[in-house]
Design an enzyme around this catalytic site. Structure first.
Site, PDB file in Angstrom:
ATOM      1  N   HIS A  70      -4.004   0.017  -7.245  1.00  0.00           N
ATOM      2  CA  HIS A  70      -5.041  -0.895  -6.851  1.00  0.00           C
ATOM      3  C   HIS A  70      -5.935  -1.670  -7.517  1.00  0.00           C
ATOM      4  O   HIS A  70      -6.525  -1.029  -8.339  1.00  0.00           O
ATOM      5  CB  HIS A  70      -5.469  -0.489  -5.444  1.00  0.00           C
ATOM      6  CG  HIS A  70      -4.491   0.183  -4.513  1.00  0.00           C
ATOM      7  ND1 HIS A  70      -4.800   1.179  -3.872  1.00  0.00           N
ATOM      8  CD2 HIS A  70      -3.232   0.038  -4.255  1.00  0.00           C
ATOM      9  CE1 HIS A  70      -3.827   1.562  -3.188  1.00  0.00           C
ATOM     10  NE2 HIS A  70      -2.750   1.089  -3.535  1.00  0.00           N
ATOM     11  N   TYR A 133     -16.033   7.127  -4.010  1.00  0.00           N
ATOM     12  CA  TYR A 133     -16.032   6.044  -4.789  1.00  0.00           C
ATOM     13  C   TYR A 133     -17.171   5.044  -4.256  1.00  0.00           C
ATOM     14  O   TYR A 133     -17.142   4.716  -2.977  1.00  0.00           O
ATOM     15  CB  TYR A 133     -14.837   5.309  -5.186  1.00  0.00           C
ATOM     16  CG  TYR A 133     -13.977   5.125  -4.009  1.00  0.00           C
ATOM     17  CD1 TYR A 133     -13.742   3.863  -3.272  1.00  0.00           C
ATOM     18  CD2 TYR A 133     -13.164   6.084  -3.594  1.00  0.00           C
ATOM     19  CE1 TYR A 133     -12.803   3.740  -2.579  1.00  0.00           C
ATOM     20  CE2 TYR A 133     -12.046   5.993  -2.576  1.00  0.00           C
ATOM     21  CZ  TYR A 133     -12.022   4.636  -2.085  1.00  0.00           C
ATOM     22  OH  TYR A 133     -11.183   4.473  -0.872  1.00  0.00           O
TER      23      TYR A 133
END
Length: 472
Positions: A70, A133
């Site tokens: 992605h 993240y």
């Protein structure tokens, strides 16, 4: 097994901007501790000050869980909380590095900074693996995303656990091959005030360059309360503010004072808030009028401002506002000449009509042509020069306005002796309305911008070309 006692350090990868960091992990019989993200230490090592707004955690039950590839329109800091992952990154940004692949393992002692547009994918190597993240934007259906198939033959990622043996979502299995990927474009540049003298020069400078947008006041009013929602601001890398209130004498009237503060300060404050919030570089054009002009020598970027009139006060105030934006360029200039009505065209017209003007001879400075100003602004952005204030005018021997007028007469084929020099006080004696105080000395030191590799053109040569060629 996690390695303890590493020194905080960074390692460049084959993908521009993709940076691996080794993290100090401190452990004993009770477990371990690390600083997962420490802004001061990591930015000092070269981590972009990317301004995260969200922290996500991905927990994976089994080894072999594979996610990706992605590419999102934001920056990401990825770090392992427990377990190990194999990471694969593919550059899906427009440009020469498109398709470049980098792979490595991450554990709690290694993290990675993933810049906007780089495709990322992760395969867990242990059960109960969790990675976190930090991202600097919120998900939006309006954002531009790109995806790449995990089994793409061009990328040819050597997965530790074969893809046939791992858990992958149906959505990830359906992603396109590299040849069909839509690359992530660079962040855009927005020019505000695109119909003014500088705005027109910026249009010419950026002609044909993709991703540069131009907005007039009718199209984007920076004083409007709806400015914050007028664009998807995270898609912009820079805003160039070419809009300003410049009627220096009118600014000394009650109505003009209000308009000057609204245009030069309130609107700039709104742009500064947007730029700071979304990590945008803000380019703002300042003026020699922030100085009182009451000393000899060239003004440097470090000199204390002391504006004499309302216009200069508003420019000094807007400079202070822009300086609070983490990435800012304040381009201080003087005696600007561009398309439309200006001093040079007025002198040319007087020469051709046989009118012998009286022109001020006790104000000293250098002309700045908008083409040079636009070129310098582009240089600062593209060279990623250090942020701050930069003086930018034409080069050469400083002159008075009367000297400029005589040069215009001569270049236009007329007798320069027809120009009579007078003092500022004499010139404005008997003026019908308020007169703004002018700095006597407007000469700006150019050494800082020249140190970035940009050398402005000679004011004398630019004037010659402007008069004989008919434009900036």
């Amino acid at each position: 097994m996690t390695e303890f006692g590493k020194t905080l350090s960074r390692t460049e990868t084959t993908i521009p901007g993709l940076i691996v960091f080794d993290l100090p992990v401190h452990g004993d019989s009770r477990g371990w501790f690390k600083e997962n993200w420490q802004r001061e230490k990591m930015t000092e090592l070269g981590l972009p000050d990317f301004g995260p707004v969200q922290n996500n955690v991905s927990f994976n039950d089994a080894a072999g869980t594979t996610r990706g590839i992605h590419a999102e329109p934001w920056d990401k800091w990825v770090s392992v909380a427990t377990g190990r992952i194999f990471g694969a990154w593919v550059d899906l940004r427009e440009g020469p590095s498109f398709g470049t692949v980098f792979t490595t393992e991450l554990d709690p002692s290694r993290a990675i900074f993933v810049p906007r547009g780089v495709g990322n994918s992760y395969q867990t190597l242990e059960a109960d693996t969790a990675y976190t993240y930090l991202v600097n934007d919120h998900w939006s259906p309006e954002a531009a995303y790109s995806f790449l198939n995990l089994a793409d033959e061009t990328a040819a990622i050597d997965w530790p656990i074969p893809l046939a043996d791992v858990e992958i979502s149906a959505k990830d299995l359906a992603h396109p091959r590299l040849a069909e990927v839509t690359p992530i474009p660079p962040k855009k540049i927005l020019v505000v005030g695109a119909n003014g003298q500088l705005g027109q020069a910026l249009r010419a400078e950026y002609e044909g360059v993709p991703g540069v947008e131009f907005a007039t006041r009718d199209e984007l009013d920076i004083s409007s309360p709806s400015l914050t929602s007028a664009r998807r601001w995270r898609d912009y890398g820079a805003i160039i503010n070419a809009a300003a209130y410049t009627a220096v004498d009118l600014a000394e009237t009650p109505d003009g004072r209000r308009d000057a503060w609204a245009g030069n300060v309130s609107g700039v404050a709104a742009l500064a808030r947007i730029a700071a919030e979304h990590g945008i570089a803000l380019v703002h054009v300042s003026s020699d009028y922030v100085f009182d002009g009451e000393r000899e020598g060239e003004w440097t970027e470090e000199d204390v401002v002391a504006p004499l009139g309302v216009y200069g006060q508003t420019k000094a105030a807007s400079d202070a506002l822009v300086s609070t934006v983490p990435r800012h360029y304040i381009v201080r200039t003087s005696w600007v000449i561009g398309e439309g009505k200006n001093f040079v065209r007025t002198m040319t017209s007087l020469a051709e009509r046989g009118i012998d003007p009286k022109v001020v001879d006790d104000q000293i400075g250098r002309l700045t042509f908008t083409s040079d100003l636009a070129r310098g602004i582009r240089h600062l952005l593209e060279s990623d020069a250090p942020t701050g204030i930069y003086n930018l005018t034409g080069t050469g021997v400083p002159t008075s306005w009367a000297d400029v007028a005589r040069a215009v007469f001569a270049l236009a084929g007329h007798d320069p002796a027809r120009v009579t020099g007078v003092s500022t006080a004499e010139y404005f004696a008997g003026a019908a309305g308020p007169v703004a105080p002018r700095p006597r000395n407007s000469v700006l030191d150019l050494s800082r911008i020249e140190a970035t590799g940009f050398v402005p053109e000679s004011a004398e040569e630019s004037l010659r070309r402007y008069v004989t060629g008919g434009g900036a």
